[in-house]
Design a protein around this motif. Sequence first.
Motif, PDB file in Angstrom:
ATOM      1  N   PHE A  66      47.923  33.999  17.235  1.00 36.40           N
ATOM      2  CA  PHE A  66      48.374  33.511  18.530  1.00 36.40           C
ATOM      3  C   PHE A  66      47.447  34.108  19.577  1.00 36.40           C
ATOM      4  CE2 PHE A  66      51.296  33.280  22.180  1.00 36.40           C
ATOM      5  CZ  PHE A  66      51.612  31.933  22.096  1.00 36.40           C
ATOM      6  N   GLY A  67      46.647  33.281  20.238  1.00 43.49           N
ATOM      7  CA  GLY A  67      45.603  33.832  21.082  1.00 43.49           C
ATOM      8  C   GLY A  67      45.497  33.214  22.452  1.00 43.49           C
ATOM      9  N   THR A  68      44.554  33.753  23.196  1.00 44.47           N
ATOM     10  CA  THR A  68      44.285  33.305  24.551  1.00 44.47           C
ATOM     11  C   THR A  68      42.845  33.621  24.922  1.00 44.47           C
ATOM     12  OG1 THR A  68      45.049  33.365  26.850  1.00 44.47           O
ATOM     13  CG2 THR A  68      44.970  35.464  25.690  1.00 44.47           C
ATOM     14  N   MET A  69      42.390  33.001  25.978  1.00 47.24           N
ATOM     15  CA  MET A  69      41.088  33.313  26.550  1.00 47.24           C
ATOM     16  C   MET A  69      41.262  34.523  27.468  1.00 47.24           C
ATOM     17  SD  MET A  69      38.857  31.022  29.171  1.00 47.24           S
ATOM     18  CE  MET A  69      40.045  31.276  30.462  1.00 47.24           C
ATOM     19  N   ILE A  70      40.343  35.465  27.400  1.00 45.78           N
ATOM     20  CA  ILE A  70      40.450  36.680  28.212  1.00 45.78           C
ATOM     21  C   ILE A  70      39.176  36.907  29.022  1.00 45.78           C
ATOM     22  CG2 ILE A  70      42.107  37.865  26.740  1.00 45.78           C
ATOM     23  CD1 ILE A  70      38.624  39.025  26.472  1.00 45.78           C
ATOM     24  N   VAL A  71      39.281  37.793  29.988  1.00 47.42           N
ATOM     25  CA  VAL A  71      38.125  38.261  30.747  1.00 47.42           C
ATOM     26  C   VAL A  71      37.717  39.589  30.124  1.00 47.42           C
ATOM     27  CG1 VAL A  71      37.255  38.926  33.012  1.00 47.42           C
ATOM     28  CG2 VAL A  71      38.961  37.107  32.819  1.00 47.42           C
ATOM     29  N   ALA A  72      36.622  39.596  29.380  1.00 50.11           N
ATOM     30  CA  ALA A  72      36.221  40.772  28.601  1.00 50.11           C
ATOM     31  C   ALA A  72      36.015  42.008  29.469  1.00 50.11           C
ATOM     32  CB  ALA A  72      34.955  40.463  27.809  1.00 50.11           C
ATOM     33  N   ASP A  73      35.491  41.830  30.668  1.00 45.37           N
ATOM     34  CA  ASP A  73      35.255  42.988  31.541  1.00 45.37           C
ATOM     35  C   ASP A  73      36.549  43.741  31.821  1.00 45.37           C
ATOM     36  OD1 ASP A  73      32.570  42.432  31.655  1.00 45.37           O
ATOM     37  OD2 ASP A  73      32.680  41.389  33.580  1.00 45.37           O
ATOM     38  N   GLN A  74      37.636  43.013  31.995  1.00 46.60           N
ATOM     39  CA  GLN A  74      38.915  43.674  32.291  1.00 46.60           C
ATOM     40  C   GLN A  74      39.420  44.458  31.085  1.00 46.60           C
ATOM     41  OE1 GLN A  74      41.940  41.503  34.377  1.00 46.60           O
ATOM     42  NE2 GLN A  74      40.426  40.221  35.404  1.00 46.60           N
ATOM     43  N   LEU A  75      39.290  43.890  29.885  1.00 43.94           N
ATOM     44  CA  LEU A  75      39.694  44.630  28.688  1.00 43.94           C
ATOM     45  C   LEU A  75      38.759  45.798  28.433  1.00 43.94           C
ATOM     46  CD1 LEU A  75      40.808  41.933  26.108  1.00 43.94           C
ATOM     47  CD2 LEU A  75      42.198  43.287  27.637  1.00 43.94           C
ATOM     48  N   ASN A  76      37.476  45.606  28.685  1.00 42.78           N
ATOM     49  CA  ASN A  76      36.507  46.680  28.504  1.00 42.78           C
ATOM     50  C   ASN A  76      36.802  47.841  29.459  1.00 42.78           C
ATOM     51  OD1 ASN A  76      34.049  47.668  27.202  1.00 42.78           O
ATOM     52  ND2 ASN A  76      33.157  47.483  29.242  1.00 42.78           N
ATOM     53  N   ASP A  77      37.176  47.547  30.701  1.00 45.49           N
ATOM     54  CA  ASP A  77      37.525  48.602  31.655  1.00 45.49           C
ATOM     55  C   ASP A  77      38.696  49.434  31.147  1.00 45.49           C
ATOM     56  OD1 ASP A  77      35.507  47.786  33.332  1.00 45.49           O
ATOM     57  OD2 ASP A  77      36.831  46.716  34.727  1.00 45.49           O
ATOM     58  N   CYS A  78      39.675  48.794  30.545  1.00 46.23           N
ATOM     59  CA  CYS A  78      40.824  49.524  29.990  1.00 46.23           C
ATOM     60  C   CYS A  78      40.375  50.477  28.885  1.00 46.23           C
ATOM     61  CB  CYS A  78      41.869  48.554  29.446  1.00 46.23           C
ATOM     62  SG  CYS A  78      42.690  47.608  30.741  1.00 46.23           S
ATOM     63  N   LYS A  79      39.473  49.992  28.050  1.00 47.92           N
ATOM     64  CA  LYS A  79      38.992  50.824  26.939  1.00 47.92           C
ATOM     65  C   LYS A  79      38.164  51.993  27.466  1.00 47.92           C
ATOM     66  CE  LYS A  79      36.301  50.684  22.714  1.00 47.92           C
ATOM     67  NZ  LYS A  79      35.422  49.912  21.865  1.00 47.92           N
ATOM     68  N   VAL A  80      37.233  51.709  28.371  1.00 50.43           N
ATOM     69  CA  VAL A  80      36.343  52.750  28.903  1.00 50.43           C
ATOM     70  C   VAL A  80      37.125  53.813  29.668  1.00 50.43           C
ATOM     71  CG1 VAL A  80      34.500  53.172  30.580  1.00 50.43           C
ATOM     72  CG2 VAL A  80      34.307  51.275  28.971  1.00 50.43           C
ATOM     73  N   ASN A  81      38.092  53.379  30.477  1.00 52.14           N
ATOM     74  CA  ASN A  81      38.861  54.310  31.310  1.00 52.14           C
ATOM     75  C   ASN A  81      40.080  54.883  30.591  1.00 52.14           C
ATOM     76  OD1 ASN A  81      37.121  53.881  33.519  1.00 52.14           O
ATOM     77  ND2 ASN A  81      38.207  52.008  34.023  1.00 52.14           N
ATOM     78  N   ASN A  82      40.346  54.398  29.395  1.00 49.27           N
ATOM     79  CA  ASN A  82      41.489  54.841  28.600  1.00 49.27           C
ATOM     80  C   ASN A  82      42.819  54.708  29.356  1.00 49.27           C
ATOM     81  OD1 ASN A  82      42.459  55.674  26.125  1.00 49.27           O
ATOM     82  ND2 ASN A  82      42.479  57.825  26.722  1.00 49.27           N
ATOM     83  N   VAL A  83      42.911  53.650  30.173  1.00 50.23           N
ATOM     84  CA  VAL A  83      44.127  53.361  30.936  1.00 50.23           C
ATOM     85  C   VAL A  83      44.343  51.855  30.887  1.00 50.23           C
ATOM     86  CG1 VAL A  83      45.214  53.415  33.206  1.00 50.23           C
ATOM     87  CG2 VAL A  83      43.751  55.308  32.490  1.00 50.23           C
ATOM     88  N   ASP A  84      45.560  51.452  30.527  1.00 47.61           N
ATOM     89  CA  ASP A  84      45.860  50.026  30.454  1.00 47.61           C
ATOM     90  C   ASP A  84      46.297  49.477  31.806  1.00 47.61           C
ATOM     91  OD1 ASP A  84      45.235  49.698  27.840  1.00 47.61           O
ATOM     92  OD2 ASP A  84      47.290  49.624  27.108  1.00 47.61           O
ATOM     93  N   SER A  85      45.628  48.420  32.235  1.00 48.65           N
ATOM     94  CA  SER A  85      46.069  47.693  33.423  1.00 48.65           C
ATOM     95  C   SER A  85      47.196  46.750  33.000  1.00 48.65           C
ATOM     96  CB  SER A  85      44.910  46.880  33.995  1.00 48.65           C
ATOM     97  OG  SER A  85      44.552  45.851  33.089  1.00 48.65           O
ATOM     98  N   GLU A  86      47.823  46.105  33.961  1.00 46.19           N
ATOM     99  CA  GLU A  86      48.856  45.108  33.635  1.00 46.19           C
ATOM    100  C   GLU A  86      48.248  43.985  32.797  1.00 46.19           C
ATOM    101  OE1 GLU A  86      52.190  45.159  34.119  1.00 46.19           O
ATOM    102  OE2 GLU A  86      51.797  47.227  34.732  1.00 46.19           O
ATOM    103  N   TYR A  87      47.008  43.625  33.099  1.00 42.63           N
ATOM    104  CA  TYR A  87      46.305  42.573  32.360  1.00 42.63           C
ATOM    105  C   TYR A  87      46.171  42.960  30.885  1.00 42.63           C
ATOM    106  CZ  TYR A  87      42.664  39.136  31.274  1.00 42.63           C
ATOM    107  OH  TYR A  87      41.947  38.102  30.730  1.00 42.63           O
ATOM    108  N   CYS A  88      45.723  44.183  30.635  1.00 44.85           N
ATOM    109  CA  CYS A  88      45.543  44.655  29.257  1.00 44.85           C
ATOM    110  C   CYS A  88      46.876  44.771  28.538  1.00 44.85           C
ATOM    111  CB  CYS A  88      44.815  45.994  29.249  1.00 44.85           C
ATOM    112  SG  CYS A  88      43.110  45.877  29.801  1.00 44.85           S
ATOM    113  N   LYS A  89      47.880  45.283  29.205  1.00 40.17           N
ATOM    114  CA  LYS A  89      49.205  45.415  28.596  1.00 40.17           C
ATOM    115  C   LYS A  89      49.740  44.039  28.200  1.00 40.17           C
ATOM    116  CE  LYS A  89      50.524  49.502  31.202  1.00 40.17           C
ATOM    117  NZ  LYS A  89      51.332  49.996  32.318  1.00 40.17           N
TER     118      LYS A  89
END
Length: 122
Positions: A66-89
């Motif tokens: 079950f998938g969706t199209m994402i904005v990779a930069d936003q997911l990458n920011d969560c990984k790099v900063n080790n903090v989940d945004s609402e988008y990542c959650k």
Amino acid sequence: FIDADQGVEYWLDDISLQPVDDQTWKTQANKRIDELRKRDVQIVLEGDGTEDVLIELVQKTHSFPFGTMIVADQLNDCKVNNVDSEYCKFTKDNFNWVVDNYKMKWKYMEKEKDVWNTEIQD
């Protein structure tokens, strides 16, 4: 209807267009969901007083893609900063497959001939 720039060519290989009314589509989709994504569960309770037991089941995981199209930069920011945004959650909670909206496209990955940009994609 696509309003294309002049000079743009679309090449299609084997296309079929069929009219579908809204109700027919929903009925067919629900039938496929019942056939492909649902299974019966049998629960056996033993002991005294089991006839009045209320059971609540919550599905924690599934294997259906079950998938969706994402904005990779936003997911990458969560990984790099080790903090989940609402988008990542939201993405993690609702999807088990994703595809990038732009970064995996040829135009982005190879802006110059034979110069590849794969930093975020990898």
